[in-house]
Design an enzyme around this catalytic site. Structure first.
Site, PDB file in Angstrom:
ATOM      1  N   LYS A  97     -13.078   1.782  10.591  1.00 30.45           N
ATOM      2  CA  LYS A  97     -11.780   2.152  11.184  1.00 30.45           C
ATOM      3  C   LYS A  97     -11.944   2.428  12.690  1.00 30.45           C
ATOM      4  CE  LYS A  97      -8.342   2.719   9.379  1.00 30.45           C
ATOM      5  NZ  LYS A  97      -7.231   1.754   9.154  1.00 30.45           N
ATOM      6  N   ASP A 152      -8.890  10.373  10.113  1.00 30.08           N
ATOM      7  CA  ASP A 152      -9.681  11.553  10.469  1.00 30.08           C
ATOM      8  C   ASP A 152     -11.177  11.306  10.228  1.00 30.08           C
ATOM      9  OD1 ASP A 152      -9.095  11.368   7.720  1.00 30.08           O
ATOM     10  OD2 ASP A 152      -9.399  13.505   7.391  1.00 30.08           O
ATOM     11  N   TYR A 179     -16.646   3.325   5.906  1.00 30.55           N
ATOM     12  CA  TYR A 179     -15.187   3.234   6.077  1.00 30.55           C
ATOM     13  C   TYR A 179     -14.776   3.799   7.446  1.00 30.55           C
ATOM     14  CZ  TYR A 179     -10.316   4.789   5.700  1.00 30.55           C
ATOM     15  OH  TYR A 179      -8.991   5.043   5.955  1.00 30.55           O
ATOM     16  N   GLY A 239       0.840  -1.201   0.000  1.00 28.91           N
ATOM     17  CA  GLY A 239       0.000   0.000   0.000  1.00 28.91           C
ATOM     18  C   GLY A 239       0.874   1.249   0.000  1.00 28.91           C
ATOM     19  N   GLN A 240       0.196   2.369   0.025  1.00 25.99           N
ATOM     20  CA  GLN A 240       0.907   3.651  -0.040  1.00 25.99           C
ATOM     21  C   GLN A 240       1.864   3.846   1.144  1.00 25.99           C
ATOM     22  OE1 GLN A 240      -0.444   8.142  -1.195  1.00 25.99           O
ATOM     23  NE2 GLN A 240      -1.885   6.962  -0.033  1.00 25.99           N
ATOM     24  N   ALA A 294      -5.104  -2.184   5.332  1.00 24.53           N
ATOM     25  CA  ALA A 294      -6.460  -1.689   5.606  1.00 24.53           C
ATOM     26  C   ALA A 294      -7.309  -1.803   4.351  1.00 24.53           C
ATOM     27  CB  ALA A 294      -6.408  -0.218   6.050  1.00 24.53           C
ATOM     28  N   TYR A 295      -8.601  -1.805   4.569  1.00 24.85           N
ATOM     29  CA  TYR A 295      -9.567  -1.648   3.471  1.00 24.85           C
ATOM     30  C   TYR A 295      -9.783  -0.139   3.363  1.00 24.85           C
ATOM     31  CZ  TYR A 295     -13.895  -1.925   0.801  1.00 24.85           C
ATOM     32  OH  TYR A 295     -14.867  -1.775  -0.169  1.00 24.85           O
TER      33      TYR A 295
HETATM   34  N1  LIG Z   1      -4.840   7.189   2.208  1.00 23.03           N
HETATM   35  C1  LIG Z   1      -5.366   8.101   3.013  1.00 23.03           C
HETATM   36  O1  LIG Z   1      -5.692   9.242   2.614  1.00 23.03           O
HETATM   37  C2  LIG Z   1      -5.573   7.785   4.481  1.00 23.03           C
HETATM   38  C3  LIG Z   1      -6.172   8.766   5.292  1.00 23.03           C
HETATM   39  C4  LIG Z   1      -6.368   8.471   6.637  1.00 23.03           C
HETATM   40  C5  LIG Z   1      -5.965   7.254   7.158  1.00 23.03           C
HETATM   41  N2  LIG Z   1      -5.400   6.320   6.336  1.00 23.03           N
HETATM   42  C6  LIG Z   1      -5.002   5.038   6.933  1.00 23.03           C
HETATM   43  O2  LIG Z   1      -3.610   4.870   6.751  1.00 23.03           O
HETATM   44  C7  LIG Z   1      -3.303   3.493   6.587  1.00 23.03           C
HETATM   45  C8  LIG Z   1      -2.476   3.275   5.321  1.00 23.03           C
HETATM   46  O3  LIG Z   1      -3.268   3.713   4.211  1.00 23.03           O
HETATM   47  P1  LIG Z   1      -2.729   3.636   2.713  1.00 23.03           P
HETATM   48  O4  LIG Z   1      -3.041   4.944   2.080  1.00 23.03           O
HETATM   49  O5  LIG Z   1      -1.334   3.130   2.685  1.00 23.03           O
HETATM   50  O6  LIG Z   1      -3.747   2.545   2.144  1.00 23.03           O
HETATM   51  P2  LIG Z   1      -3.590   1.634   0.846  1.00 23.03           P
HETATM   52  O7  LIG Z   1      -2.667   2.260  -0.132  1.00 23.03           O
HETATM   53  O8  LIG Z   1      -4.974   1.290   0.423  1.00 23.03           O
HETATM   54  O9  LIG Z   1      -2.864   0.331   1.408  1.00 23.03           O
HETATM   55  C9  LIG Z   1      -3.525  -0.631   2.181  1.00 23.03           C
HETATM   56  C10 LIG Z   1      -2.888  -1.957   1.872  1.00 23.03           C
HETATM   57  O10 LIG Z   1      -3.519  -2.951   2.679  1.00 23.03           O
HETATM   58  C11 LIG Z   1      -3.724  -4.090   1.870  1.00 23.03           C
HETATM   59  N3  LIG Z   1      -4.764  -4.958   2.413  1.00 23.03           N
HETATM   60  C12 LIG Z   1      -6.111  -4.892   2.237  1.00 23.03           C
HETATM   61  N4  LIG Z   1      -6.714  -5.897   2.867  1.00 23.03           N
HETATM   62  C13 LIG Z   1      -5.735  -6.634   3.460  1.00 23.03           C
HETATM   63  C14 LIG Z   1      -5.712  -7.812   4.237  1.00 23.03           C
HETATM   64  N5  LIG Z   1      -6.840  -8.467   4.543  1.00 23.03           N
HETATM   65  N6  LIG Z   1      -4.517  -8.284   4.671  1.00 23.03           N
HETATM   66  C15 LIG Z   1      -3.376  -7.649   4.362  1.00 23.03           C
HETATM   67  N7  LIG Z   1      -3.324  -6.548   3.612  1.00 23.03           N
HETATM   68  C16 LIG Z   1      -4.490  -6.037   3.166  1.00 23.03           C
HETATM   69  C17 LIG Z   1      -4.078  -3.533   0.514  1.00 23.03           C
HETATM   70  O11 LIG Z   1      -3.926  -4.514  -0.467  1.00 23.03           O
HETATM   71  P3  LIG Z   1      -4.873  -4.466  -1.782  1.00 23.03           P
HETATM   72  O12 LIG Z   1      -4.550  -3.181  -2.468  1.00 23.03           O
HETATM   73  O13 LIG Z   1      -4.452  -5.686  -2.511  1.00 23.03           O
HETATM   74  O14 LIG Z   1      -6.284  -4.510  -1.266  1.00 23.03           O
HETATM   75  C18 LIG Z   1      -3.062  -2.398   0.406  1.00 23.03           C
HETATM   76  O15 LIG Z   1      -1.838  -2.865  -0.100  1.00 23.03           O
HETATM   77  C19 LIG Z   1      -4.652   2.766   6.614  1.00 23.03           C
HETATM   78  O16 LIG Z   1      -4.892   2.299   7.914  1.00 23.03           O
HETATM   79  C20 LIG Z   1      -5.651   3.841   6.268  1.00 23.03           C
HETATM   80  O17 LIG Z   1      -6.938   3.559   6.796  1.00 23.03           O
HETATM   81  C21 LIG Z   1      -5.189   6.567   5.017  1.00 23.03           C
END
Ligand SMILES: NC(=O)c1ccc[n+]([C@@H]2O[C@H](COP(=O)([O-])OP(=O)(O)OC[C@H]3O[C@@H](n4cnc5c(N)ncnc54)[C@H](OP(=O)(O)O)[C@@H]3O)[C@@H](O)[C@H]2O)c1
Length: 287
Positions: free
Chosen positions: A131, A104, A127, A11-12, A62-63
């Site tokens: 969370k 947030d 979502y 993921g990111q 995360a989803y």
């Molecule tokens: N991005 C934002 O703007 C944002 C804002 C606030 C909080 N957050 C939080 O920050 C954290 C990181 O977010 P991110 O932006 O890096 O999200 P992301 O790019 O969507 O990465 C999440 C990763 O988790 C994987 N994943 C999904 N289901 C899984 C499972 N059952 N077991 C193992 N891996 C799984 C996904 O794989 P697939 O792609 O194959 O599904 C993806 O690689 C998360 O907790 C998110 O809720 C993000």
């Protein structure tokens, strides 16, 4: 040398933590993708703990499909709720320190003062609710977990607002961008550095923390800064959220108060404009 296991490594945030790990050879990082370790699979979690014996766990899995979650509630809660509980319990049993990420979107957005960690939560969408459930389950299963709520994350990796804007600004002469949602952008590189800083500090103070870049803006303001820094010619129009109806409702004010994480761990929080400039520099030539 601490062993740090990172879930959701593709993921990111996971990929940004991989960049950070390259600068920290003093730690042993283990990166596990969804294929390597699904966080809803208890046997796989047990096997990973037995194999790597980590002292730290960073759950970057995360989803995160905010709109799709409205129709996939069960999947969102299974990953963001139950999966987090399984990880948190496994870490607690083995004395492994867990850093978990939240959002947030646990807040209603009905306010105008930056949200503090103990302010009332009231997610507007599935979502956010999933969370929040993850936060609750993490704390119940593991009283020593550190939970970091972040917002509006972008980076050189994955899909995010900055990359979408860069593409659209090239393709279109004008763009309409939402101007009635206020928040704080977060460069994933800063968030990753803060996580590594907390682990390396050796100081462990469980609880919920807020981390975003400092300052705040609207999506329109964010887009304007991207246009300014890149010199794009695209014309931007501010529009209300109602112009872009989405399945999931978003909070209109999700700026978070980040003083607690600074006071507790001394992490660095750059201004959002400064971090955006750094990210765009890192992307230069790629778009
Ligand atoms: N991005 C934002 O703007 C944002 C804002 C606030 C909080 N957050 C939080 O920050 C954290 C990181 O977010 P991110 O932006 O890096 O999200 P992301 O790019 O969507 O990465 C999440 C990763 O988790 C994987 N994943 C999904 N289901 C899984 C499972 N059952 N077991 C193992 N891996 C799984 C996904 O794989 P697939 O792609 O194959 O599904 C993806 O690689 C998360 O907790 C998110 O809720 C993000």
């Amino acid at each position: 040398m601490a062993t740090i296991l990172v879930t959701g490594s593709q993921g990111q945030l996971g990929r940004t933590l991989q960049d950070a790990a390259a600068r920290h050879p003093e730690h042993r990082f283990i990166f596990l993708s969804r294929e390597d370790l699904s966080i809803t699979d208890v046997a796989a979690i047990d096997a990973a703990f037995a194999r790597y014996r980590p002292q730290y766990l960073v759950n970057a899995a995360a989803y995160t499909a905010v709109d799709r979650a409205e129709e996939e509630k069960e999947t969102a809660f299974s990953i963001n709720g139950k999966g987090v509980e399984l990880l948190a319990a496994a870490a607690a049993q083995r004395g492994c320190r867990m850093v978990h990420l939240s959002t947030d979107y646990v807040f209603s957005g009905k306010g105008s003062t930056p949200w503090k960690e103990d302010d009332p939560v009231a997610p507007l969408n599935v979502y956010g609710a999933s969370k929040l459930e993850g936060e609750r389950r993490a704390r119940e299963a593991n009283g020593k977990a550190i939970i970091i709520r972040t917002s509006w994350v972008y980076s050189v990796h994955g899909k995010n607002f900055v990359k979408t804007m860069l593409r659209l600004m090239k393709e279109k002469a004008s763009l309409s961008v939402v101007d009635d949602q206020l928040g704080s952008p977060t460069h994933a590189a800063d968030l990753a550095a803060a996580i590594v800083h907390i682990i390396a500090s050796g100081k462990w103070v469980p609880g919920i923390y807020h981390y975003s870049n400092s300052g705040s803006t609207s999506w329109y303001g964010f887009a304007k800064a991207i246009r300014q820094f890149t010199g794009a010619a695209c014309i931007l129009h501010p529009v209300p959220s109602a112009a872009f109806p989405t399945p999931a409702q978003r909070p209109s004010f999700s700026v978070m108060d980040t003083r607690k994480i600074v006071q507790t761990f001394g992490v660095d929080i750059p201004r959002w404009e400064e971090s955006l400039r750094r990210c765009l520099q890192a992307m230069a030539g790629k778009f």
